[in-house]
Design an enzyme around this catalytic site. Structure first.
Site, PDB file in Angstrom:
ATOM      1  N   ASP A   1      52.536  18.999  66.353  1.00  0.00           N
ATOM      2  CA  ASP A   1      51.971  20.417  66.616  1.00  0.00           C
ATOM      3  C   ASP A   1      51.258  20.657  65.316  1.00  0.00           C
ATOM      4  OD1 ASP A   1      54.006  20.488  64.569  1.00  0.00           O
ATOM      5  OD2 ASP A   1      55.417  21.628  65.846  1.00  0.00           O
TER       6      ASP A   1
ATOM      7  N   GLU B   1      52.311  20.833  62.178  1.00  0.00           N
ATOM      8  CA  GLU B   1      53.026  21.353  60.879  1.00  0.00           C
ATOM      9  C   GLU B   1      53.252  20.148  59.798  1.00  0.00           C
ATOM     10  OE1 GLU B   1      56.940  22.885  62.021  1.00  0.00           O
ATOM     11  OE2 GLU B   1      56.013  24.508  62.949  1.00  0.00           O
TER      12      GLU B   1
ATOM     13  N   ARG C   1      34.352  32.250  45.995  1.00  0.00           N
ATOM     14  CA  ARG C   1      33.010  32.994  46.569  1.00  0.00           C
ATOM     15  C   ARG C   1      33.399  34.291  47.028  1.00  0.00           C
ATOM     16  NH1 ARG C   1      30.251  28.075  49.030  1.00  0.00           N
ATOM     17  NH2 ARG C   1      32.418  27.328  49.444  1.00  0.00           N
TER      18      ARG C   1
ATOM     19  N   HIS D   1      31.918  34.813  39.774  1.00  0.00           N
ATOM     20  CA  HIS D   1      30.387  35.390  40.007  1.00  0.00           C
ATOM     21  C   HIS D   1      30.442  36.824  39.291  1.00  0.00           C
ATOM     22  CE1 HIS D   1      26.497  36.908  40.820  1.00  0.00           C
ATOM     23  NE2 HIS D   1      26.790  37.436  42.025  1.00  0.00           N
TER      24      HIS D   1
ATOM     25  N   LYS E   1      17.602  33.475  44.709  1.00  0.00           N
ATOM     26  CA  LYS E   1      18.054  33.136  46.008  1.00  0.00           C
ATOM     27  C   LYS E   1      18.461  34.256  46.916  1.00  0.00           C
ATOM     28  CE  LYS E   1      22.080  30.896  47.163  1.00  0.00           C
ATOM     29  NZ  LYS E   1      23.048  29.883  47.286  1.00  0.00           N
TER      30      LYS E   1
ATOM     31  N   ARG F   1      20.609  35.376  50.309  1.00  0.00           N
ATOM     32  CA  ARG F   1      21.376  34.728  51.384  1.00  0.00           C
ATOM     33  C   ARG F   1      21.424  35.598  52.586  1.00  0.00           C
ATOM     34  NH1 ARG F   1      24.535  30.421  52.384  1.00  0.00           N
ATOM     35  NH2 ARG F   1      24.845  29.577  50.195  1.00  0.00           N
TER      36      ARG F   1
HETATM   37  C1  R5P Z   1      26.594  29.774  45.676  1.00  0.00           C
HETATM   38  O1  R5P Z   1      25.907  30.638  45.185  1.00  0.00           O
HETATM   39  C2  R5P Z   1      26.835  28.343  45.063  1.00  0.00           C
HETATM   40  O2  R5P Z   1      26.418  28.398  43.837  1.00  0.00           O
HETATM   41  C3  R5P Z   1      26.051  27.320  46.138  1.00  0.00           C
HETATM   42  O3  R5P Z   1      24.851  27.628  45.829  1.00  0.00           O
HETATM   43  C4  R5P Z   1      26.559  27.605  47.392  1.00  0.00           C
HETATM   44  O4  R5P Z   1      27.847  27.773  47.572  1.00  0.00           O
HETATM   45  C5  R5P Z   1      25.727  26.461  48.173  1.00  0.00           C
HETATM   46  O5  R5P Z   1      26.021  26.605  49.516  1.00  0.00           O
HETATM   47  P1  R5P Z   1      25.384  25.968  50.592  1.00  0.00           P
HETATM   48  O6  R5P Z   1      25.214  24.529  50.510  1.00  0.00           O
HETATM   49  O7  R5P Z   1      26.140  26.352  52.097  1.00  0.00           O
HETATM   50  O8  R5P Z   1      23.939  26.460  50.940  1.00  0.00           O
END
Ligand code: R5P
Length: 298
Positions: free
Chosen positions: A38, A40, A95, A130, A193, A195
């Site tokens: 199951d 566990e 994160r 972060h 970046k 997201r």
């Molecule tokens: C996030 O800011 C981390 O530094 C990585 O850039 C991130 O976790 C990468 O995630 P993924 O491969 O899903 O784009």
């Protein structure tokens, strides 16, 4: 390490455990693990245990491993361990450090407190901190040590590609780029970046000439692989002669490896924080040194 310290590990991390035990001069024992039909799990630890116990467990696939750590740590205390150290080269759930939307769980805080209740000391490598400054804020146990693999990755990059242009794929990677670039005087830059979703990121390249350059992307985590893939595509479009990748945590979930390779990435180099075919940088010396420094300070 103290002669009475024992390293406990799980079968799937035997290679990393053997390296760490040999570097740190510790005996090691594998935790017996049985999974019931199951789902566990039953663990069996050696009994009795010495006063000092180190548990090695990287937290990729974190959900089941966190339950296993709960079982292992509580059992270790019952079997006599007085000081428990967790060596978790990859520390998951770092994160989600704020509630981005009302009602969201702040996983970093919850998981950090969970581990702090189980262990006296936690050692990890390149945790994704972060908005908090120190690991101890996220994992409030008496000793919380965040190491970085950036110098080891930098040396590997230098040995394979001494003229590399080092690029961080997002602002958070700046901390590792800075360390690595200083060590070998690499030219370097950091992308911006945005997201938009788990597998959708926009990346803006830094204002650094890439034409004809052998670029190495340096970052902490490859998860879906889309951050590295998008950065690699842009760099190749901008004229980079090659793009290689150096990362600490090779999570490579699902089809991530194909996503990264499909974007034109040539070599992928990773530490053995998470077992993966791209592992080529061993963390055992770094972790053993940290264990010894904890012992001296306790
Ligand atoms: C996030 O800011 C981390 O530094 C990585 O850039 C991130 O976790 C990468 O995630 P993924 O491969 O899903 O784009």
């Amino acid at each position: 390490m103290s002669e009475t310290t024992l390293l406990l590990h799980f079968e799937d991390e035997r290679a990393q455990a053997q390296s760490l035990a040999s570097e740190a001069g510790m005996p090691l024992t594998c935790v017996e693990r049985h999974v019931f039909p199951d789902g566990e799990v039953k663990l069996r630890l050696p009994a009795p245990l010495p006063d000092q116990v180190v548990v090695l467990r990287s937290l990729d696939q974190p959900n089941s491993k966190l339950v296993e750590l709960l079982l292992a740590a509580r059992t270790a205390r019952e079997l006599g361990a007085k000081h428990l150290t967790l060596v978790t080269p990859y520390l998951a759930y770092m994160r989600q450090d704020i509630a981005f939307q009302p009602g969201e769980a702040v996983s970093q805080k919850i998981v950090g407190q969970f581990l702090a209740q189980l262990f006296d000391a936690v050692i990890t490598v390149d945790p994704h901190l972060h908005r908090v400054r120190t690991l101890q804020e996220a994992v409030p146990c008496p000793q919380a040590l965040a190491l970085t693999a950036a110098p080891l990755l930098a040396s590997h990059v230098y040995s394979r590609c001494p003229d590399a242009l080092l690029i961080g794929p997002d602002e958070e990677s700046e901390q590792w780029i800075r360390v690595a670039a200083r060590q070998h005087r690499f030219d370097h830059g950091v992308c911006r970046k945005t997201r938009h979703g788990d597998k959708h990121v926009d990346i803006e390249l830094p204002d650094v000439p890439v034409q004809g350059r052998a670029v190495v992307l340096l970052d902490d985590i490859a998860s879906s692989g889309h951050t590295l893939a998008q950065a690699a595509r842009l760099l190749l479009q901008a004229g980079a002669s090659s793009v290689d990748v150096a990362i600490t945590h090779a999570l490579f979930s699902g089809d991530a490896l194909q996503v990264v390779q499909g974007a034109g990435v040539r070599h992928i180099w990773s530490t053995d924080a998470v077992a993966h075919e791209s592992n080529c940088v061993g963390l055992a010396p770094l972790l053993a040194q940290a264990l010894s420094s904890l012992e001296q300070n306790s």
